[in-house]
Scaffold this active site. Structure first.
Site: not given
Ligand code: CA
Length: 739
Positions: A154, A199, A339, A366, A426, A651, A654, A693
């Site tokens: 970010r 991030t 969450d 959130k 978010n 999987c 993503c 990957m």
């Molecule tokens: Ca979380």
């Protein structure tokens, strides 16, 4: 630096970048001055005094949220309600990525400093977009698997001639703002085996750089560290949740926190509480506010079976910026069970409340309540819902605590709950219009069917998965659970709202037919800018919400716009490209509208607009959406069923729900015959790990890899037949007879 030198540096950087892309080994030489050597810096000389006086130079964007208050409201007025019709593209820059771009650029000295995917850093000429330097921190491709929410970043902090960036693999770097040379680098991680990532953008103040991390879904313990901006030496570290009770408390606040965790062995899973986005400096009190994340695992009955609030999960924590000791905290979601991170952007403001001027903090986390908190003592002033909230009925202003809706407890039986894990809001930034007393807020209604994991329900035990998600919810059967309950699903929706945080009134609301949209910029010119999932970069009248200008970027957007001024021209800029936390959502199912990055492609670009701008984006081709026919006649139903669970557990986060990708990650229904033939080499041996990957050989054996392939082929064929009209969805044929 003269032009010749710049050209040489650009060539060298281009060469380094080329080698990076091709996976060959390279290194970037540090030009750090020897100890004691005088440092001559001319570019990026932002300091505390300049950020404090940011309104005196509105042409620059000096810090993440523009000022220390992080209101993201530009005082510039050249682009306004009367002139915006002539706003056009001045220039654009392809960033050569199709992963999400989330950064807020810093603008100073005619340059823009920003990041792209894989924590790559750019310094470009703000007039032309020419790259002055770029820096690739060489994040190992396999680290992509450790990121819950895409290989995003970010942004940077620029301070006293340095550019600070946190890398996906947990390092904090200081680069020279003029040359891009590495000055110092520190490893911020306490445990490189656990799946930590960075991030968020670092923040700087008072000679210190503050950085946290993410990873709660994978099972980590959250903390924030302050480093000396000049040397990189660690100054303090604040843990957000208690650790192993057999060991001493790292700091006194952990003793207080530990009393609120009861039973269980949360420290083995991690506890969570990661601070992956919002760390805000408050010059009025010399505080640093941490926005603290969700619990790990999500489910409190596993994490803390004896109850308790589980401090400091989902809290706003005020620390002394110099010492890291706590002054106060406010917990938005005691005993988080959904969450519900409180990491969303925090803004500071002075507000008149009942005739009294108060220094307040604003956050829309959130959980769907908009909090107004007194910065002097952490006392709650207001907490109004800003989207559909079903988990709680209201927040009691006397106790400061939410009143949970007991009918929606999901320990015994699964339930749809709003908001879901993507939140009612978010990290996509809001903008605070202090004069109007309003916040321009990207909000959403996006539910989840919360159901306890089958493992826990049948055995009463939950085992940590070191290489996977640790939510405590049922992910393996998630597709079945959702399809079984789809009739009761609340409709996902996106909104842009002009919201009064004190009264909870909505001055205007724009509904957007997709929930996962971009951050917001308000301006003194009377405009609110936002890029959305449909690929439209819009300017709204800030008084009415009327759309005054709209530009098709052909790419979905998440990043917040910024504005700056150079040579008498005001500019508005935005980075394009979606993904981030909603890779799982994948290709939307009706009634949610399809987004631009699926219709076209996920073009990572920097777009810069000014009045009379005449540049044009290339008009893209429609994406080839044909699904190749797969031979499914020989597949066994039991293999498809096993593959479905393994796919959902390993999987889907993503590659997308129901094996339908949202556009940023390859869609497995459409992979080439060559990739199908090399399936095990990709899944088990990790031959594509440089692309992100990584090998899953640690969690899938060859038979299981084959089961996942069976599932992917079955999903592909089912969707192909649906799209050509031979079959109706959504009910998966192999589910019948499933356990
Ligand atoms: Ca979380």
């Amino acid at each position: 630096m003269n032009k010749g030198l710049i050209a040489i540096v650009v060539v060298i950087i281009a060469a380094v970048f080329y080698f990076t892309q091709t996976g060959q080994e390279t290194s970037v030489e540090s030009s750090a001055p020897a100890p004691g050597q005088a440092i001559e810096r001319t570019i990026g000389m932002i300091d505390d005094a300049r950020i404090n006086a940011a309104d005196s130079e509105p042409g620059n964007w000096l810090a993440y949220g523009r000022t220390y208050e992080e209101q993201r409201f530009s005082p510039l007025t050249q682009i306004n309600k009367d002139t915006v019709a002539s706003l056009g593209l001045a220039w654009f820059k392809d960033m050569n990525t199709n992963r999400a771009l989330e950064a807020t650029p810093i603008v100073v000295d005619g340059r823009m400093f920003f990041t792209t995917s894989w924590s790559r850093v750019y310094s470009v000429d703000a007039r032309t977009g020419e790259t002055l330097w770029s820096y690739d921190p060489m994040v190992p491709g396999e680290w992509g698997r450790r990121a819950c929410c895409d290989v995003v970043n970010r942004g940077v902090a620029v301070y006293k001639g340095r550019v600070y960036v946190g890398t996906l693999d947990g390092r904090l770097l200081a680069l020279d703002a003029e040359s891009g040379d590495l000055v110092w680098e520190v490893d911020t991680l306490i445990d490189r085996e656990r799946f930590y990532t960075i991030t968020g953008a670092p923040r700087v103040a008072g000679g210190k750089v503050f950085i946290g991390n993410g990873g709660a879904e994978f099972g980590v313990r959250g903390y924030v560290t302050a480093y000396d901006a000049e040397s990189g030496d660690q100054i303090w570290r604040f843990y957000t949740v208690p650790g192993d009770p057999s060991k001493p408390f790292e700091h006194p606040e952990m003793e207080l926190a530990a009393e609120t965790w009861k039973g269980g062995e949360w420290w083995k899973i991690g506890g969570g509480g990661t601070v992956w986005n919002s760390i805000v400096y408050d010059p009025d009190f010399n505080n640093v506010y941490l926005g603290v994340g969700n619990g790990s695992p999500w489910t409190r009955v596993i994490r803390s079976p004896g109850g308790g609030d589980n401090l400091f999960l989902s809290s706003i924590v005020a620390l002394d910026a110099d010492t890291g000791s706590m002054k106060w905290y406010y917990q938005t979601t005691p005993g988080d069970n959904w969450d519900y991170t409180a990491v969303q952007d925090i803004a500071l403001a002075d507000m008149t409340i009942e005739g009294e001027s108060r220094k307040v903090l604003l956050q829309a986390p959130k959980n769907g309540f908009f909090y107004v908190i007194d910065r002097s003592d952490g006392k709650l002033i207001a907490a109004n819902p800003f989207a559909t909230v079903t988990w709680a009925t209201h927040v009691d202003l006397e106790t400061g605590r939410p009143v949970e809706n007991e009918a929606l407890g999901y320990e015994e039986k699964g339930k749809w709950v709003l908001p879901g894990p993507l939140g009612a809001h978010n990290w996509q930034a809001m903008s605070v219009d202090a004069k109007a007393g309003l916040v321009y807020l990207p909000a959403q209604d996006n539910p989840l069917f919360y159901e306890m994991s089958e493992e826990y329900k049948t055995t009463g035990v939950y085992k940590r998965k070191p290489q996977g998600w640790n939510t405590g919810l049922e992910f393996g059967r998630l597709a079945q659970v959702i399809l079984d309950n789809v009739a009761d699903q609340p409709t996902p929706k996106g909104y842009l709202k002009a919201f009064d945080p004190l009264t909870g009134e909505e001055k205007w609301v724009v509904e957007i037919p997709n929930y996962w949209n971009g951050g917001v910029l308000g301006t003194e010119g009377g405009l609110v800018f936002q890029g959305n999932a449909l690929g439209m970069f819009n300017a709204y009248d800030k008084d009415t919400g009327e759309t005054l200008w709209s530009y098709n970027t052909y790419t979905s957007m998440l990043a917040p716009p910024i504005s700056f001024e150079l040579d008498g021209d005001q500019y508005v800029s935005i980075l394009t490209g979606t993904g981030g936390g909603d890779l799982f959502g994948g290709e939307p199912l009706p009634p949610v509208a399809e987004h631009a990055s699926l219709t076209y492609n996920n073009y990572g670009r920097l777009l810069v607009f000014k009045l009379g701008g005449e540049a044009a984006l290339p008009v893209p081709d429609l994406r080839d959406r044909e699904i190749p026919a797969r031979d499914v006649a020989s597949l066994e139903h039991t293999s498809i069923q096993r593959g479905e669970r393994l796919y959902n557990e390993n999987c889907a986060v993503c590659h997308g729900f129901l094996a339908r990708s949202g556009g940023a990650i390859p869609d497995l229904r459409r992979i080439s015959e060559g990739s199908l033939a090399a399936w095990d080499q990709i899944v088990i041996d990790g031959v594509l790990s440089a692309n992100g990957m990584a090998s899953f050989g640690d969690v899938l054996n060859q038979a299981q890899s084959g089961d996942v392939l069976s599932y992917v082929k079955a999903r592909a064929e089912e969707d192909r037949l649906t799209y050509v009209g031979e079959k109706d969805l959504p009910r998966m044929t192999w589910l019948d007879g499933a356990e």
